[in-house]
Design a protein around this motif. Structure first.
Motif, PDB file in Angstrom:
ATOM      1  N   SER A  11       0.883  -1.295   0.082  1.00 42.19           N
ATOM      2  CA  SER A  11      -0.028  -0.108  -0.132  1.00 42.19           C
ATOM      3  C   SER A  11       0.886   1.450  -0.197  1.00 42.19           C
ATOM      4  CB  SER A  11      -1.066  -0.087   1.256  1.00 42.19           C
ATOM      5  OG  SER A  11      -1.734   1.014   1.357  1.00 42.19           O
ATOM      6  N   ALA A  13       2.680   2.982   2.116  1.00 45.63           N
ATOM      7  CA  ALA A  13       4.069   2.805   2.904  1.00 45.63           C
ATOM      8  C   ALA A  13       4.838   2.080   2.153  1.00 45.63           C
ATOM      9  CB  ALA A  13       3.725   2.441   4.330  1.00 45.63           C
ATOM     10  N   ASP A  34       1.661  -8.875  -0.879  1.00 42.40           N
ATOM     11  CA  ASP A  34       0.326  -8.332  -0.243  1.00 42.40           C
ATOM     12  C   ASP A  34      -0.832  -9.260  -0.271  1.00 42.40           C
ATOM     13  OD1 ASP A  34      -0.608  -5.181   0.109  1.00 42.40           O
ATOM     14  OD2 ASP A  34      -2.149  -6.834   0.006  1.00 42.40           O
ATOM     15  N   ALA A  35      -1.236  -9.584   0.716  1.00 42.82           N
ATOM     16  CA  ALA A  35      -2.494 -10.337   0.958  1.00 42.82           C
ATOM     17  C   ALA A  35      -3.828 -10.136  -0.048  1.00 42.82           C
ATOM     18  CB  ALA A  35      -3.252 -10.239   2.382  1.00 42.82           C
ATOM     19  N   LYS A  43      -5.883   4.443  -0.607  1.00 45.74           N
ATOM     20  CA  LYS A  43      -6.890   4.460   0.293  1.00 45.74           C
ATOM     21  C   LYS A  43      -7.747   5.754   0.299  1.00 45.74           C
ATOM     22  CE  LYS A  43      -6.142   0.329   2.641  1.00 45.74           C
ATOM     23  NZ  LYS A  43      -4.904  -0.364   2.232  1.00 45.74           N
ATOM     24  N   LYS A  48     -14.154   9.053  -0.092  1.00 44.30           N
ATOM     25  CA  LYS A  48     -14.374  10.417  -0.854  1.00 44.30           C
ATOM     26  C   LYS A  48     -15.251  10.265  -2.110  1.00 44.30           C
ATOM     27  CE  LYS A  48     -10.498  12.400   1.704  1.00 44.30           C
ATOM     28  NZ  LYS A  48      -9.877  10.982   2.203  1.00 44.30           N
ATOM     29  N   ALA A  80       1.421 -12.846   4.039  1.00 39.09           N
ATOM     30  CA  ALA A  80       2.411 -13.614   4.965  1.00 39.09           C
ATOM     31  C   ALA A  80       1.709 -14.153   6.063  1.00 39.09           C
ATOM     32  CB  ALA A  80       3.210 -12.332   5.573  1.00 39.09           C
ATOM     33  N   ARG A 126     -12.235  -0.334   4.890  1.00 45.96           N
ATOM     34  CA  ARG A 126     -10.886  -0.047   4.687  1.00 45.96           C
ATOM     35  C   ARG A 126     -10.233  -0.357   3.354  1.00 45.96           C
ATOM     36  NH1 ARG A 126      -6.945   2.004   7.806  1.00 45.96           N
ATOM     37  NH2 ARG A 126      -5.052   1.394   6.760  1.00 45.96           N
ATOM     38  N   ASP A 279       0.793   2.270   9.301  1.00 44.89           N
ATOM     39  CA  ASP A 279      -0.386   2.249  10.262  1.00 44.89           C
ATOM     40  C   ASP A 279       0.156   1.199  11.438  1.00 44.89           C
ATOM     41  OD1 ASP A 279      -1.685   4.125   8.971  1.00 44.89           O
ATOM     42  OD2 ASP A 279      -3.596   2.994   8.972  1.00 44.89           O
ATOM     43  N   TRP A 326      -5.316  15.518   6.293  1.00 47.70           N
ATOM     44  CA  TRP A 326      -6.528  16.181   5.480  1.00 47.70           C
ATOM     45  C   TRP A 326      -7.714  15.171   5.351  1.00 47.70           C
ATOM     46  CZ3 TRP A 326      -3.396  12.849   2.693  1.00 47.70           C
ATOM     47  CH2 TRP A 326      -4.180  12.198   1.780  1.00 47.70           C
TER      48      TRP A 326
HETATM   49  C1  LIG Z   1     -11.373   5.066   3.716  1.00 48.52           C
HETATM   50  C2  LIG Z   1     -10.006   5.672   4.251  1.00 48.52           C
HETATM   51  C3  LIG Z   1     -10.011   6.964   4.056  1.00 48.52           C
HETATM   52  C4  LIG Z   1      -8.636   7.944   4.313  1.00 48.52           C
HETATM   53  N1  LIG Z   1      -8.444   8.663   4.170  1.00 48.52           N
HETATM   54  C5  LIG Z   1      -7.371   9.702   4.674  1.00 48.52           C
HETATM   55  C6  LIG Z   1      -7.173  10.960   4.386  1.00 48.52           C
HETATM   56  O1  LIG Z   1      -8.085  11.562   3.795  1.00 48.52           O
HETATM   57  N2  LIG Z   1      -5.918  11.341   4.692  1.00 48.52           N
HETATM   58  C7  LIG Z   1      -5.031  10.944   5.445  1.00 48.52           C
HETATM   59  O2  LIG Z   1      -4.038  11.248   5.882  1.00 48.52           O
HETATM   60  N3  LIG Z   1      -5.315   9.516   5.455  1.00 48.52           N
HETATM   61  C8  LIG Z   1      -6.377   8.793   5.327  1.00 48.52           C
HETATM   62  N4  LIG Z   1      -6.439   7.442   5.489  1.00 48.52           N
HETATM   63  C9  LIG Z   1      -5.500   6.814   6.182  1.00 48.52           C
HETATM   64  C10 LIG Z   1      -4.386   6.117   5.188  1.00 48.52           C
HETATM   65  O3  LIG Z   1      -4.923   5.797   4.154  1.00 48.52           O
HETATM   66  C11 LIG Z   1      -3.470   5.213   5.918  1.00 48.52           C
HETATM   67  O4  LIG Z   1      -2.919   5.796   6.945  1.00 48.52           O
HETATM   68  C12 LIG Z   1      -2.618   4.542   5.007  1.00 48.52           C
HETATM   69  O5  LIG Z   1      -3.187   3.852   3.931  1.00 48.52           O
HETATM   70  C13 LIG Z   1      -1.675   3.348   5.868  1.00 48.52           C
HETATM   71  O6  LIG Z   1      -0.636   2.946   4.687  1.00 48.52           O
HETATM   72  P1  LIG Z   1      -0.120   1.580   5.083  1.00 48.52           P
HETATM   73  O7  LIG Z   1       0.692   1.433   3.950  1.00 48.52           O
HETATM   74  O8  LIG Z   1       0.660   1.654   6.435  1.00 48.52           O
HETATM   75  O9  LIG Z   1      -1.318   0.591   5.429  1.00 48.52           O
HETATM   76  P2  LIG Z   1      -2.397   0.188   4.472  1.00 48.52           P
HETATM   77  O10 LIG Z   1      -2.986   1.067   3.562  1.00 48.52           O
HETATM   78  O11 LIG Z   1      -3.730  -0.376   5.543  1.00 48.52           O
HETATM   79  O12 LIG Z   1      -2.031  -1.011   3.761  1.00 48.52           O
HETATM   80  C14 LIG Z   1      -1.526  -2.542   4.329  1.00 48.52           C
HETATM   81  C15 LIG Z   1      -1.342  -3.537   3.295  1.00 48.52           C
HETATM   82  O13 LIG Z   1      -0.778  -4.526   3.796  1.00 48.52           O
HETATM   83  C16 LIG Z   1      -1.475  -5.908   3.264  1.00 48.52           C
HETATM   84  N5  LIG Z   1      -1.321  -6.764   4.215  1.00 48.52           N
HETATM   85  C17 LIG Z   1      -2.031  -6.927   5.703  1.00 48.52           C
HETATM   86  N6  LIG Z   1      -1.403  -7.997   6.190  1.00 48.52           N
HETATM   87  C18 LIG Z   1      -0.969  -8.523   5.416  1.00 48.52           C
HETATM   88  C19 LIG Z   1      -0.376 -10.024   5.269  1.00 48.52           C
HETATM   89  N7  LIG Z   1      -0.349 -10.946   6.375  1.00 48.52           N
HETATM   90  N8  LIG Z   1       0.548 -10.393   4.325  1.00 48.52           N
HETATM   91  C20 LIG Z   1       0.581  -9.599   3.259  1.00 48.52           C
HETATM   92  N9  LIG Z   1       0.089  -8.359   3.110  1.00 48.52           N
HETATM   93  C21 LIG Z   1      -0.604  -7.819   4.353  1.00 48.52           C
HETATM   94  C22 LIG Z   1      -3.000  -5.229   3.091  1.00 48.52           C
HETATM   95  O14 LIG Z   1      -3.545  -6.103   1.995  1.00 48.52           O
HETATM   96  C23 LIG Z   1      -2.719  -3.806   2.556  1.00 48.52           C
HETATM   97  O15 LIG Z   1      -2.665  -3.624   1.135  1.00 48.52           O
HETATM   98  C24 LIG Z   1      -7.465   6.808   4.964  1.00 48.52           C
HETATM   99  C25 LIG Z   1      -7.889   5.462   5.241  1.00 48.52           C
HETATM  100  C26 LIG Z   1      -8.924   4.855   4.696  1.00 48.52           C
HETATM  101  C27 LIG Z   1      -9.150   3.226   4.977  1.00 48.52           C
END
Ligand SMILES: Cc1cc2nc3c(=O)[nH]c(=O)nc-3n(C[C@H](O)[C@H](O)[C@H](O)COP(=O)(O)OP(=O)(O)OC[C@H]3O[C@@H](n4cnc5c(N)ncnc54)[C@H](O)[C@@H]3O)c2cc1C
Length: 386
Positions: A11, A13, A34-35, A43, A48, A80, A126, A279, A326
């Motif tokens: 995603s 990050a 990724d799962a 996301k 929105k 994983a 999510r 996250d 935001w």
């Molecule tokens: C609907 C929504 C709206 C948002 N709007 C905003 C906004 O307007 N402004 C803002 O600042 N933030 C917003 N956010 C928050 C922001 O999108 C998150 O902070 C961000 O997506 C975090 O990114 P990440 O890569 O850490 O994790 P995630 O985006 O949660 O991605 C984690 C990934 O890991 C994968 N995964 C999980 N477990 C496993 C496993 N065991 N093996 C392999 N893969 C796995 C998942 O499938 C996923 O693809 C929003 C979030 C959501 C859900």
């Protein structure tokens, strides 16, 4: 051949991390797993535009071929399932994948309310799949209850109102978006929702779902509150925060406590060669002298860039971000940067509906919340970095 650098989570990050590694000239073999299936996507749009547009498009972050051009191997639908940190081996559905360095970017998932589990008409948001289900449900303009007045709950409420559905927002705390916004902008946000016809109930503690069997399925009919009243609802969106995705790490010997515990440089504690970003990371913040976990897009990207720098051998200091988030609601662009903790002065600078609240402590600006004032917010954010 030496073992690859492996990233769990494709995603914002994870994808930002691997792109930055290549830009720094890191030549190591990189594997991202990724799962979920499909292409990696972003996301923020899910709560929105995706809910509103007639023909919504998914904002992809990368594709298998775009990553392959950078010699990055992407394996989607590949969860994983276990980890042996001592042996440096990740388990993918039972198959071992040895790594040299491992970056955990597996995000978080919505908290649920036990009495609502399995009830038809109760949704969380999510993933892209969740958003499509919500979008479909909203098209019938059901009576909507949004449980939890955080930013995502507020955005869903705004989208539901824009589509013409009646909306009640149920927030257990004293204000909307209380984890991000101070009382003054939160009150302004409440008024914005009420101006658009949403009913906002603060200090409304939800106790259980009221249901009725329809065609053999338990369907939502209402939501019971702790004061004994029931709010009628055909569709409930539960937006009460998230839990980091760490269940698959249980018992592997890592320190897990509301996230993967990391030091100030985002290195997972008590193990070697493992990092956490986004996250899922709960890291030691040197400025606050406590562990913190961000759940914001910009923070996830900044952490990814920081760890990429460290893995490229360029970073030695601690991660010291200025929080930024935001949100878009009813075509109003809301931004928040910095902190409001310990503020002794609040000032509003603006022209009618457009403007910003600045928060100061001992004469120094420490936080800003803007409503349709990106230039004003940017100026304050820049001043933080000086
Ligand atoms: C609907 C929504 C709206 C948002 N709007 C905003 C906004 O307007 N402004 C803002 O600042 N933030 C917003 N956010 C928050 C922001 O999108 C998150 O902070 C961000 O997506 C975090 O990114 P990440 O890569 O850490 O994790 P995630 O985006 O949660 O991605 C984690 C990934 O890991 C994968 N995964 C999980 N477990 C496993 C496993 N065991 N093996 C392999 N893969 C796995 C998942 O499938 C996923 O693809 C929003 C979030 C959501 C859900």
């Amino acid at each position: 051949m030496s073992e690859p650098l492996v990233v769990v989570g494709a995603s914002v990050a994870g994808i930002r991390l691997v792109g930055t590694l290549r830009r720094y000239g890191v030549q190591t073999r990189i594997v991202v797993v990724d799962a979920e299936g499909g292409d990696p996507y972003d996301k923020p749009q899910l709560s929105k535009q995706l809910l509103l547009d007639e023909r919504p498009t998914v904002q992809t972050l990368a594709t298998t071929s775009s990553l392959a051009r950078d010699r990055i191997e992407l394996r989607m639908s590949c969860p994983a399932t276990g980890l042996d940190p001592e042996a440096h081996v990740l388990e993918l559905n039972g198959r071992p994948l040895p790594y040299s360095q491992l970056v955990l970017a597996c995000g978080s998932r919505p908290r649920t309310l036990p009495s609502f589990d399995g009830v038809a008409g109760v949704l969380t948001l999510r993933t892209h799949r969740d958003a499509v289900a919500l979008r479909t449900a909203l098209r019938d303009r059901p009576q909507v209850a949004v449980i939890g007045g955080g930013l995502i709950g507020c955005e869903v409420a705004a989208a539901a109102r824009a589509l013409g559905a009646p909306v009640v927002m149920l927030e257990a705390g004293e204000r909307l978006a209380g984890r991000v916004l101070a009382p003054e902008p939160a009150e302004r946000l409440r008024m914005l929702h009420e101006e658009h016809g949403a009913e906002v109930r603060l200090q409304a503690a939800v106790t259980r779902a009221r249901t009725q069997p329809i065609d053999g399925v338990e369907r939502l009919t209402g939501i019971e509150l702790s004061d004994g009243t029931t709010v009628p609802a055909e569709l409930a969106i539960v937006g009460i925060g998230t839990n980091p995705v760490t269940h698959w790490l249980d018992g592997c010997g890592m320190r897990i406590a509301e996230g993967v515990c990391c030091d100030a440089a985002l290195r997972a504690q008590d193990v070697t060669d493992i990092w956490a970003i986004g996250d899922v990371a709960r890291w030691w913040n040197n400025d606050l002298a406590e562990y913190v976990r961000f759940e914001h897009w910009t923070g996830a990207r900044e952490q990814a860039a920081f760890v990429a720098k460290a893995l490229a051998g360029r970073e030695t200091t601690s991660f010291r971000p200025i929080p930024y988030v935001w949100s878009d609601q009813y075509a109003v662009h809301i931004q928040h940067a910095g902190t409001t903790d310990g503020a002794d002065q609040v000032e509003y600078v603006g022209n009618g509906a457009r403007g910003r609240y600045t928060f100061s402590r001992e004469g120094q600006v420490i936080g800003v919340t803007g409503f349709d004032d990106p230039a004003g917010v940017l100026a304050v954010r820049r001043s933080f970095r000086r």
